[in-house]
Motif scaffolding. Sequence first.
Motif, PDB file in Angstrom:
ATOM      1  N   MET B   1       5.046 -15.320  20.919  1.00  0.00           N
ATOM      2  CA  MET B   1       4.352 -14.449  19.972  1.00  0.00           C
ATOM      3  C   MET B   1       5.323 -13.499  19.292  1.00  0.00           C
ATOM      4  SD  MET B   1       1.059 -13.340  22.264  1.00  0.00           S
ATOM      5  CE  MET B   1       0.351 -12.379  20.931  1.00  0.00           C
ATOM      6  N   GLU B   2       5.018 -13.175  18.058  1.00  0.00           N
ATOM      7  CA  GLU B   2       5.780 -12.148  17.352  1.00  0.00           C
ATOM      8  C   GLU B   2       4.959 -10.871  17.335  1.00  0.00           C
ATOM      9  OE1 GLU B   2       8.051 -12.836  13.977  1.00  0.00           O
ATOM     10  OE2 GLU B   2       8.391 -14.981  14.361  1.00  0.00           O
ATOM     11  N   ILE B   3       5.654  -9.783  17.638  1.00  0.00           N
ATOM     12  CA  ILE B   3       4.980  -8.507  17.825  1.00  0.00           C
ATOM     13  C   ILE B   3       5.568  -7.458  16.895  1.00  0.00           C
ATOM     14  CG2 ILE B   3       4.496  -6.665  19.503  1.00  0.00           C
ATOM     15  CD1 ILE B   3       3.200  -9.325  20.199  1.00  0.00           C
ATOM     16  N   GLY B   4       4.701  -6.655  16.289  1.00  0.00           N
ATOM     17  CA  GLY B   4       5.177  -5.543  15.477  1.00  0.00           C
ATOM     18  C   GLY B   4       4.988  -4.216  16.203  1.00  0.00           C
ATOM     19  N   ILE B   5       5.933  -3.318  15.996  1.00  0.00           N
ATOM     20  CA  ILE B   5       5.786  -1.956  16.511  1.00  0.00           C
ATOM     21  C   ILE B   5       5.981  -0.981  15.351  1.00  0.00           C
ATOM     22  CG2 ILE B   5       6.653  -0.182  18.090  1.00  0.00           C
ATOM     23  CD1 ILE B   5       7.848  -2.360  19.840  1.00  0.00           C
ATOM     24  N   PHE B  61       6.504   0.109   5.881  1.00  0.00           N
ATOM     25  CA  PHE B  61       5.169  -0.335   6.251  1.00  0.00           C
ATOM     26  C   PHE B  61       4.532  -1.123   5.111  1.00  0.00           C
ATOM     27  CE2 PHE B  61       0.590   0.013   6.322  1.00  0.00           C
ATOM     28  CZ  PHE B  61       0.296  -0.348   7.628  1.00  0.00           C
ATOM     29  N   ASN B  62       4.039  -2.311   5.445  1.00  0.00           N
ATOM     30  CA  ASN B  62       3.346  -3.138   4.450  1.00  0.00           C
ATOM     31  C   ASN B  62       2.335  -3.968   5.234  1.00  0.00           C
ATOM     32  OD1 ASN B  62       2.604  -5.512   2.992  1.00  0.00           O
ATOM     33  ND2 ASN B  62       4.272  -5.084   1.539  1.00  0.00           N
ATOM     34  N   ALA B  63       1.067  -3.614   5.083  1.00  0.00           N
ATOM     35  CA  ALA B  63       0.029  -4.203   5.936  1.00  0.00           C
ATOM     36  C   ALA B  63      -0.015  -5.734   5.803  1.00  0.00           C
ATOM     37  CB  ALA B  63      -1.336  -3.600   5.597  1.00  0.00           C
ATOM     38  N   MET B  67       0.832  -8.359   8.854  1.00  0.00           N
ATOM     39  CA  MET B  67      -0.128  -9.348   9.374  1.00  0.00           C
ATOM     40  C   MET B  67       0.418 -10.763   9.246  1.00  0.00           C
ATOM     41  SD  MET B  67      -3.910  -7.822   8.500  1.00  0.00           S
ATOM     42  CE  MET B  67      -3.695  -7.388   6.764  1.00  0.00           C
ATOM     43  N   ALA B  68       1.203 -10.988   8.209  1.00  0.00           N
ATOM     44  CA  ALA B  68       1.785 -12.320   8.033  1.00  0.00           C
ATOM     45  C   ALA B  68       2.861 -12.608   9.081  1.00  0.00           C
ATOM     46  CB  ALA B  68       2.374 -12.445   6.620  1.00  0.00           C
ATOM     47  N   GLU B  69       3.603 -11.584   9.435  1.00  0.00           N
ATOM     48  CA  GLU B  69       4.772 -11.802  10.302  1.00  0.00           C
ATOM     49  C   GLU B  69       4.460 -11.757  11.793  1.00  0.00           C
ATOM     50  OE1 GLU B  69       8.309  -9.818   7.492  1.00  0.00           O
ATOM     51  OE2 GLU B  69       7.525  -8.728   9.206  1.00  0.00           O
ATOM     52  N   ASN B  70       3.368 -11.078  12.169  1.00  0.00           N
ATOM     53  CA  ASN B  70       3.133 -10.796  13.586  1.00  0.00           C
ATOM     54  C   ASN B  70       1.798 -11.344  14.076  1.00  0.00           C
ATOM     55  OD1 ASN B  70       5.426  -8.768  14.175  1.00  0.00           O
ATOM     56  ND2 ASN B  70       4.513  -8.030  12.258  1.00  0.00           N
ATOM     57  N   ASP B  71       1.737 -11.500  15.380  1.00  0.00           N
ATOM     58  CA  ASP B  71       0.473 -11.886  16.016  1.00  0.00           C
ATOM     59  C   ASP B  71      -0.299 -10.677  16.517  1.00  0.00           C
ATOM     60  OD1 ASP B  71       0.847 -14.836  15.949  1.00  0.00           O
ATOM     61  OD2 ASP B  71       2.620 -14.307  17.130  1.00  0.00           O
ATOM     62  N   ALA B  92      -9.307  -6.631   8.469  1.00  0.00           N
ATOM     63  CA  ALA B  92      -8.975  -8.030   8.767  1.00  0.00           C
ATOM     64  C   ALA B  92      -9.143  -8.358  10.248  1.00  0.00           C
ATOM     65  CB  ALA B  92      -7.531  -8.306   8.337  1.00  0.00           C
ATOM     66  N   ASP B  93      -9.628  -7.390  11.019  1.00  0.00           N
ATOM     67  CA  ASP B  93      -9.724  -7.594  12.479  1.00  0.00           C
ATOM     68  C   ASP B  93      -8.422  -8.066  13.089  1.00  0.00           C
ATOM     69  OD1 ASP B  93     -12.357  -6.726  12.835  1.00  0.00           O
ATOM     70  OD2 ASP B  93     -13.165  -8.683  12.261  1.00  0.00           O
ATOM     71  N   PHE B  94      -7.336  -7.500  12.587  1.00  0.00           N
ATOM     72  CA  PHE B  94      -6.023  -7.866  13.111  1.00  0.00           C
ATOM     73  C   PHE B  94      -5.826  -7.229  14.483  1.00  0.00           C
ATOM     74  CE2 PHE B  94      -1.387  -7.671  13.465  1.00  0.00           C
ATOM     75  CZ  PHE B  94      -1.070  -8.979  13.154  1.00  0.00           C
ATOM     76  N   PRO B  95      -5.280  -7.972  15.437  1.00  0.00           N
ATOM     77  CA  PRO B  95      -5.125  -7.423  16.808  1.00  0.00           C
ATOM     78  C   PRO B  95      -4.166  -6.226  16.846  1.00  0.00           C
ATOM     79  CG  PRO B  95      -4.874  -9.817  16.804  1.00  0.00           C
ATOM     80  CD  PRO B  95      -4.871  -9.378  15.376  1.00  0.00           C
ATOM     81  N   ILE B  96      -4.682  -5.116  17.316  1.00  0.00           N
ATOM     82  CA  ILE B  96      -3.909  -3.873  17.327  1.00  0.00           C
ATOM     83  C   ILE B  96      -4.088  -3.165  18.658  1.00  0.00           C
ATOM     84  CG2 ILE B  96      -3.878  -1.506  16.392  1.00  0.00           C
ATOM     85  CD1 ILE B  96      -4.297  -2.691  13.656  1.00  0.00           C
ATOM     86  N   ILE B  97      -2.987  -2.624  19.152  1.00  0.00           N
ATOM     87  CA  ILE B  97      -3.050  -1.696  20.285  1.00  0.00           C
ATOM     88  C   ILE B  97      -2.431  -0.391  19.812  1.00  0.00           C
ATOM     89  CG2 ILE B  97      -2.236  -1.219  22.622  1.00  0.00           C
ATOM     90  CD1 ILE B  97      -2.350  -4.421  22.899  1.00  0.00           C
ATOM     91  N   ASP B  98      -3.242   0.647  19.833  1.00  0.00           N
ATOM     92  CA  ASP B  98      -2.877   1.936  19.230  1.00  0.00           C
ATOM     93  C   ASP B  98      -2.656   2.961  20.334  1.00  0.00           C
ATOM     94  OD1 ASP B  98      -2.678   4.311  17.858  1.00  0.00           O
ATOM     95  OD2 ASP B  98      -4.628   4.146  16.853  1.00  0.00           O
TER      96      ASP B  98
END
Lengths: 344, 344, 344, 344
Positions: B1-5, B61-63, B67-71, B92-98
């Motif tokens: 998986m690719e993850i964004g922080i 930051f570019n939403a 979303m394109a680059e990360n899972d 977009a219901d993109f998976p996020i942990i805040d």
Amino acid sequence: MEIGIIGATGYSGNVLYSLLKQHPQVTKINLYGHQQTNSTTSYLDEEIPSFQGEHLPLQAFNAEKIMAENDCLFFATPAGVAKQLATPLLAADFPIIDLSGDFRLKDPAEYSKWYQQPAASAEQLAKAEYGLCEFNDHPTAAYIANPGCYATATLLGLAPLIIEHLIELKSIVVDAKSGVSGAGKKLSASSHFSFINENAWLYKLNQHKHIPEILQQMQNWDDQVQAVQFSTTLIPITRGIMATIYAQLKPGITPKQIDDVYRKHYQTKPFVRWRSTELPMIKNVTGSNYCDLGYGYNPATNVITVVSVIDNLLKGAAGQAVQNFNLMWHFPETTGLPQLPIFP
Amino acid sequence: MEIGIIGATGYSGNVLYSLLKQHPQVTKINLYGHQQTNSTTSYLDEEIPSFQGEHLPLQAFNAEKIMAENDCLFFATPAGVAKQLATPLLAADFPIIDLSGDFRLKDPAEYSKWYQQPAASAEQLAKAEYGLCEFNDHPTAAYIANPGCYATATLLGLAPLIIEHLIELKSIVVDAKSGVSGAGKKLSASSHFSFINENAWLYKLNQHKHIPEILQQMQNWDDQVQAVQFSTTLIPITRGIMATIYAQLKPGITPKQIDDVYRKHYQTKPFVRWRSTELPMIKNVTGSNYCDLGYGYNPATNVITVVSVIDNLLKGAAGQAVQNFNLMWHFPETTGLPQLPIFP
Amino acid sequence: MEIGIIGATGYSGNVLYSLLKQHPQVTKINLYGHQQTNSTTSYLDEEIPSFQGEHLPLQAFNAEKIMAENDCLFFATPAGVAKQLATPLLAADFPIIDLSGDFRLKDPAEYSKWYQQPAASAEQLAKAEYGLCEFNDHPTAAYIANPGCYATATLLGLAPLIIEHLIELKSIVVDAKSGVSGAGKKLSASSHFSFINENAWLYKLNQHKHIPEILQQMQNWDDQVQAVQFSTTLIPITRGIMATIYAQLKPGITPKQIDDVYRKHYQTKPFVRWRSTELPMIKNVTGSNYCDLGYGYNPATNVITVVSVIDNLLKGAAGQAVQNFNLMWHFPETTGLPQLPIFP
Amino acid sequence: MEIGIIGATGYSGNVLYSLLKQHPQVTKINLYGHQQTNSTTSYLDEEIPSFQGEHLPLQAFNAEKIMAENDCLFFATPAGVAKQLATPLLAADFPIIDLSGDFRLKDPAEYSKWYQQPAASAEQLAKAEYGLCEFNDHPTAAYIANPGCYATATLLGLAPLIIEHLIELKSIVVDAKSGVSGAGKKLSASSHFSFINENAWLYKLNQHKHIPEILQQMQNWDDQVQAVQFSTTLIPITRGIMATIYAQLKPGITPKQIDDVYRKHYQTKPFVRWRSTELPMIKNVTGSNYCDLGYGYNPATNVITVVSVIDNLLKGAAGQAVQNFNLMWHFPETTGLPQLPIFP
């Protein structure tokens, strides 16, 4: 005056020596050990390298000689020592200020229970006076039992609330935090730097020896007091105690009344600084004989929180002992006591 | 998986990066800042010298791009950032942990009151799930609001008592102690070494932002909960929280029942260690994702004391975030999380 | 005497105020800020909560008024302030003790190079005397430039070696360690608790501003001195400096001679304690005006190591300033200075 | 593989256990004490409360059983233990990594002199290989003597200078600072929190046991080396070593050459990070197996200063031991070693 100290090589004794050395009424200090004989003589500056140049011998304990040489004697000794050595001194009503816990409790059974050793006799205990200075400013006994460090911080924080019946007694919770010097210089796994540093440890839950003296004094103020919830947490500092006290106000009591009552009780006391809603921190008092107090009220829970901070080795030990000395000898209460905290 | 922080240069972000880098399911980490544009590109190892060699750019930051680059995306940002940036991701219901507080409270008015700024909309807030892992181990939302550090320690300590109705709710007192990293790397007079060192300071009395999320969760467990007495004291350590919780037992409840109930609730939870009457210390958990719990009962006051300790940057922030990540993606809950505390 | 302090709210100023308040020759202290006008008046106890009760106003700076009100003035100000304000005071030969670096260097070009700002004029600089008390115990100038903290520890450690030509000058290496208070209360990333705690950082390698005053004084002692290797490492303590000094002995010099020479130079100096082969530690002097010195000799390398420790805010700042004040006014050198270190 | 550890309850042993537990090639860890018989069995989690849940017995020492049960054995024991227990293991050429000093020195007389006890025989010592990984990356012996913490920091800092003959050997001065965990968990006056906190103490001047292994290795690189000036100062941190190394450059050597030579020697070494003119601090490596190095050059004195930092329990003990284990068994050098330092 000539002053004797038994136990000058412990932490409280170090600080006591430093204070008495600068006290304008003290002309000479004599040091004694716990033992009746010394195989070899050691000297203060050999035991405490920071005191290089203070080349005073640690003499063997001899009650007659001590009374002949001194006008007043301080015990800065671990629990159990004063009660063993004090008998001839008590019999002679020799002026003593005892920093240990041996003569603080009136009930021998309580002492035995908390200190796990036999107590002095009830008759001897009756001769001693509990020297919480702000509430015992005209001592009459020859033997002053100087309060414990946790007890001092807690009692000064609670006093106006108890004396004036402002809180629900069953709701009191005391969460006290302390530096490591409170446990003395004895080595133990829990005094190891690598254990304490970057740590916090609630080491005694309702088990600290200062609990019975806190209760005894609270009951002197209000005989309805039955128990106190009291925990002590070690934090990685050398000096200082913060007692955080929680209690529910009785119906009808307002925060304004709280403020007024503390002000009334402490405005003439040189070593208690009432900060009202500004909560004090330990560093506000380090190196001084001050006890700083502040409070906050939570309308959502009806809980008042009082924060009480002291330097455990000064107001909680040697500083209060000198304050008691001043009161005993009718010197101005602040004589020989450092006025200002160390900052930073 | 690719993850964004987003926010990898803050303390929580540092730790999160370290954890994800060793996570066996993560193949690539992409870092982003708060701004839509960067005048110049900086790199993680330039910002955080300890991470020399981790030469990852901090991208604007570019939403859409994120979303394109990360899972999956983590926000490790100060309060106020996630709510400003999250709108397209939520849509977009993109998976996020805040890791921030922006989506923890359901009531926008509560957020505004405690965070002193406008809240996300109630509709957006409704989409987020409060991720206290031990009590939310099957998350269903795409947006997980990772709990605050004080809230995690306090709620894990209180949960069995509240859920099982064992204590008098009005008697609860929480005295929490924290290290300095909890306040982040922002400079302030109260983060200065000379201020904090050899000090303790009750800095927020019933005023900490984590109070409303504690109350919200307690009320989920028992709608009779109305308030909580909560103070936070800064102690001179970098990492760690100890929440000391006091409460009176309801009539008829025994200490044995307390022990049983904690055991029942936590015996299957890999990151909670119930120590029964052995009280844990902060250093028992530093460097790990554990929450350690212990208790004591005082028959004289009928008060139970529960001690709860966590590493505020692990179980209180990045560790629980990875735990949430594991739960969200149905990996074993302990995947990629260091098992053992650092000692000494 | 009435005494003025400019800069009482900084760390050195705090300590200076505490000392002067207990000085038996000082009847009144007046405080001033750096500015000619104050929009509102603030008070010492508002700025420094530890000093609650010291309700002295911080007055605007006015040279004429200061000279009229006081017998002596202390500057406890950051670099650059004294040189801007001192002109009328210098012109009047008003007694001044300046804790800042502005008048320590005789060469304006050296000041400009190390302090990165214009210097006072050479004429003004010539009026000031470098107040390293043990080697300037009969000051004659009205303006005393109190030495820097690193300079004091280093020079007192090196003096006998340089003056008596015992070491190879090119072999000198000084590795100095300091607590965080040396950098003042200014906020910076490197004063953040989470940065300093559990850390050590060599922050200035041959770049510290005290280097030129060390060299200037060494050259006064021996004009063959050309340079000094000097590094400063921050360690996680609030107060204290240890200067570890390494040098090769000249041919034929014995360790015994070293011991003798230090003894000779310092035996009459009340604030220098020569410990011979017992190496002092920082805590031997904290809270006192002492500089403790010890040494060791390595026959395998022919290197002598001298360890010099001071409390940077006392002997390294405010304590030496009071010592200079005593010397200037012909009071006994130890007047008003705390005699014993704080221990523990 | 199955791995044995002798001494898992000491600090190095704790860390070693944590590392091996996460090592992907280790399937089982067996723990042993120093004694041939145990009166009662204790367990790791009883001895080390932070390891609650790690319920492994500490078995009695039995060489035959250990060899039967394990593929490799680690000694994490105080000086003197390995040499007493290792004889049958050495005879069998059983794979051993020894974190103690018992087999580091080739000359039994040197061991006896520095360790104040008899050495293993010269034949036994000859079987062991000094495992400074970056300079011994193809170990061939069955018995690896893992270097000491000070030795690792110092040798990695000095290596390129010695190997390439860039400095005047007689000018070398090493001023090393260390945290308290380096001395182990043994109680002593100098490990007491109140002694160490707010202190710095040069505790061993040219007397540390790691000096002979430093010299031995330096002489392997350059037989002109005769001695090294080496002091160790305790600072109030738990973990970490900084070795500050000073030396005069040989005529004609330029700072640029220094930079090139370090880069050349370390660019392929995963655990050494050359930072060039950015000086590393201890916190850059805490919690990792990194040794970070930086340097500065002073044209006024012709002195190069090299700063070398490690985590004494990782790169200085258990981390390097796992690195040696990886090299011995031909696993990738970084296997099972945490990649990133802990920050903050």
